[in-house]
Design a protein around this motif. Structure first.
Motif, PDB file in Angstrom:
ATOM      1  N   GLY A 195       2.479  -4.764  -5.157  1.00 17.38           N
ATOM      2  CA  GLY A 195       2.269  -6.201  -4.967  1.00 17.38           C
ATOM      3  C   GLY A 195       1.132  -6.491  -4.003  1.00 17.38           C
ATOM      4  N   LEU A 196       1.045  -5.704  -2.943  1.00 17.89           N
ATOM      5  CA  LEU A 196      -0.035  -5.875  -1.974  1.00 17.89           C
ATOM      6  C   LEU A 196      -1.395  -5.540  -2.601  1.00 17.89           C
ATOM      7  N   ALA A 197      -1.444  -4.496  -3.413  1.00 23.12           N
ATOM      8  CA  ALA A 197      -2.690  -4.133  -4.093  1.00 23.12           C
ATOM      9  C   ALA A 197      -3.120  -5.223  -5.070  1.00 23.12           C
ATOM     10  N   ILE A 198      -2.167  -5.781  -5.796  1.00 19.72           N
ATOM     11  CA  ILE A 198      -2.479  -6.863  -6.735  1.00 19.72           C
ATOM     12  C   ILE A 198      -2.960  -8.103  -5.981  1.00 19.72           C
ATOM     13  N   ALA A 199      -2.298  -8.432  -4.874  1.00 15.84           N
ATOM     14  CA  ALA A 199      -2.717  -9.586  -4.065  1.00 15.84           C
ATOM     15  C   ALA A 199      -4.128  -9.382  -3.523  1.00 15.84           C
ATOM     16  N   HIS A 200      -4.431  -8.165  -3.081  1.00 18.81           N
ATOM     17  CA  HIS A 200      -5.777  -7.874  -2.573  1.00 18.81           C
ATOM     18  C   HIS A 200      -6.810  -8.020  -3.682  1.00 18.81           C
ATOM     19  N   PHE A 201      -6.502  -7.527  -4.871  1.00 21.59           N
ATOM     20  CA  PHE A 201      -7.446  -7.657  -5.981  1.00 21.59           C
ATOM     21  C   PHE A 201      -7.679  -9.119  -6.342  1.00 21.59           C
ATOM     22  N   ILE A 202      -6.611  -9.909  -6.381  1.00 20.01           N
ATOM     23  CA  ILE A 202      -6.756 -11.337  -6.705  1.00 20.01           C
ATOM     24  C   ILE A 202      -7.617 -12.034  -5.650  1.00 20.01           C
ATOM     25  N   TRP A 203      -7.364 -11.719  -4.373  1.00 17.93           N
ATOM     26  CA  TRP A 203      -8.178 -12.288  -3.283  1.00 17.93           C
ATOM     27  C   TRP A 203      -9.639 -11.903  -3.483  1.00 17.93           C
ATOM     28  N   TYR A 233     -16.145 -13.452   2.542  1.00 21.46           N
ATOM     29  CA  TYR A 233     -14.736 -13.781   2.301  1.00 21.46           C
ATOM     30  C   TYR A 233     -14.027 -12.724   1.456  1.00 21.46           C
ATOM     31  N   SER A 234     -14.688 -12.185   0.431  1.00 23.42           N
ATOM     32  CA  SER A 234     -14.007 -11.244  -0.450  1.00 23.42           C
ATOM     33  C   SER A 234     -13.877  -9.863   0.178  1.00 23.42           C
ATOM     34  N   CYS A 235     -14.919  -9.369   0.817  1.00 21.07           N
ATOM     35  CA  CYS A 235     -14.897  -7.992   1.310  1.00 21.07           C
ATOM     36  C   CYS A 235     -14.521  -7.872   2.789  1.00 21.07           C
ATOM     37  N   ILE A 236     -15.073  -8.694   3.645  1.00 22.09           N
ATOM     38  CA  ILE A 236     -14.831  -8.549   5.081  1.00 22.09           C
ATOM     39  C   ILE A 236     -13.514  -9.213   5.489  1.00 22.09           C
ATOM     40  N   VAL A 237     -13.367 -10.494   5.183  1.00 17.16           N
ATOM     41  CA  VAL A 237     -12.124 -11.197   5.539  1.00 17.16           C
ATOM     42  C   VAL A 237     -10.947 -10.619   4.752  1.00 17.16           C
ATOM     43  N   GLY A 238     -11.151 -10.322   3.471  1.00 15.79           N
ATOM     44  CA  GLY A 238     -10.090  -9.737   2.654  1.00 15.79           C
ATOM     45  C   GLY A 238      -9.619  -8.409   3.208  1.00 15.79           C
ATOM     46  N   PHE A 239     -10.551  -7.551   3.624  1.00 17.27           N
ATOM     47  CA  PHE A 239     -10.191  -6.253   4.192  1.00 17.27           C
ATOM     48  C   PHE A 239      -9.389  -6.414   5.484  1.00 17.27           C
ATOM     49  N   ILE A 240      -9.851  -7.290   6.357  1.00 16.49           N
ATOM     50  CA  ILE A 240      -9.141  -7.520   7.621  1.00 16.49           C
ATOM     51  C   ILE A 240      -7.751  -8.095   7.356  1.00 16.49           C
ATOM     52  N   LEU A 241      -7.648  -9.045   6.443  1.00 16.93           N
ATOM     53  CA  LEU A 241      -6.361  -9.652   6.115  1.00 16.93           C
ATOM     54  C   LEU A 241      -5.383  -8.621   5.536  1.00 16.93           C
ATOM     55  N   ILE A 242      -5.851  -7.789   4.630  1.00 19.17           N
ATOM     56  CA  ILE A 242      -4.985  -6.771   4.033  1.00 19.17           C
ATOM     57  C   ILE A 242      -4.583  -5.733   5.076  1.00 19.17           C
ATOM     58  N   CYS A 243      -5.490  -5.342   5.947  1.00 21.38           N
ATOM     59  CA  CYS A 243      -5.137  -4.386   7.015  1.00 21.38           C
ATOM     60  C   CYS A 243      -4.046  -4.959   7.916  1.00 21.38           C
ATOM     61  N   LEU A 244      -4.182  -6.206   8.311  1.00 18.96           N
ATOM     62  CA  LEU A 244      -3.162  -6.836   9.146  1.00 18.96           C
ATOM     63  C   LEU A 244      -1.825  -6.943   8.407  1.00 18.96           C
ATOM     64  N   THR A 245      -1.882  -7.250   7.118  1.00 12.71           N
ATOM     65  CA  THR A 245      -0.660  -7.336   6.322  1.00 12.71           C
ATOM     66  C   THR A 245       0.028  -5.974   6.232  1.00 12.71           C
ATOM     67  N   VAL A 246      -0.744  -4.912   6.039  1.00 11.23           N
ATOM     68  CA  VAL A 246      -0.168  -3.565   5.981  1.00 11.23           C
ATOM     69  C   VAL A 246       0.473  -3.198   7.315  1.00 11.23           C
ATOM     70  N   ILE A 247      -0.167  -3.535   8.416  1.00  7.34           N
ATOM     71  CA  ILE A 247       0.388  -3.241   9.742  1.00  7.34           C
ATOM     72  C   ILE A 247       1.715  -3.976   9.930  1.00  7.34           C
ATOM     73  N   VAL A 248       1.751  -5.262   9.584  1.00 10.37           N
ATOM     74  CA  VAL A 248       2.992  -6.037   9.729  1.00 10.37           C
ATOM     75  C   VAL A 248       4.082  -5.480   8.822  1.00 10.37           C
ATOM     76  N   LEU A 249       3.744  -5.155   7.587  1.00 13.10           N
ATOM     77  CA  LEU A 249       4.735  -4.589   6.670  1.00 13.10           C
ATOM     78  C   LEU A 249       5.260  -3.255   7.178  1.00 13.10           C
ATOM     79  N   ALA A 250       4.371  -2.400   7.659  1.00 11.33           N
ATOM     80  CA  ALA A 250       4.800  -1.082   8.144  1.00 11.33           C
ATOM     81  C   ALA A 250       5.683  -1.208   9.381  1.00 11.33           C
ATOM     82  N   LYS A 251       5.401  -2.200  10.198  1.00  8.97           N
ATOM     83  CA  LYS A 251       6.158  -2.345  11.440  1.00  8.97           C
ATOM     84  C   LYS A 251       7.515  -3.016  11.231  1.00  8.97           C
ATOM     85  N   PHE A 252       7.580  -4.011  10.343  1.00  6.59           N
ATOM     86  CA  PHE A 252       8.783  -4.826  10.248  1.00  6.59           C
ATOM     87  C   PHE A 252       9.561  -4.709   8.928  1.00  6.59           C
TER      88      PHE A 252
END
Length: 86
Positions: free
Chosen positions: A17-25, A53-72
């Motif tokens: 789901g996270l990979a699909i969301a990243h691709f859509i973004w 927006y697609s490469c820089i902000v998207g990468f940062i957003l997905i990295c933060l999402t992965v960190i939150v998912l891994a932690k919580f």
């Protein structure tokens, strides 16, 4: 059935789901904003807005999402068989 498989399937679906969301973004910003003529591009920090927006902000957003998912959300699961003690 081993309860670890239920956890693994749930976490695999989260990953997909996270990979699909990243691709859509990425696709939305890259082809949405990037389909304009070059003369109409606006620039952020020297990058075209679609790339920023697609490469820089998207990468940062997905990295933060992965960190939150891994932690919580994701669980630490032992790979050892139950009752198999050293």
């Amino acid at each position: 059935m081993d309860p670890r498989f239920k956890i693994a399937h749930r976490e695999a679906l989260i990953g997909v789901g996270l990979a699909i969301a990243h691709f859509i973004w990425w696709f939305g910003f890259a082809y949405g904003l990037g389909s304009r003529p070059v003369e109409e591009y606006t620039y952020i920090l020297g990058f075209p807005d679609w790339f920023f927006y697609s490469c820089i902000v998207g990468f940062i957003l997905i990295c933060l999402t992965v960190i939150v998912l891994a932690k919580f959300v994701l669980k630490d699961v032992s790979f050892e068989e139950e009752g198999d003690e050293l």
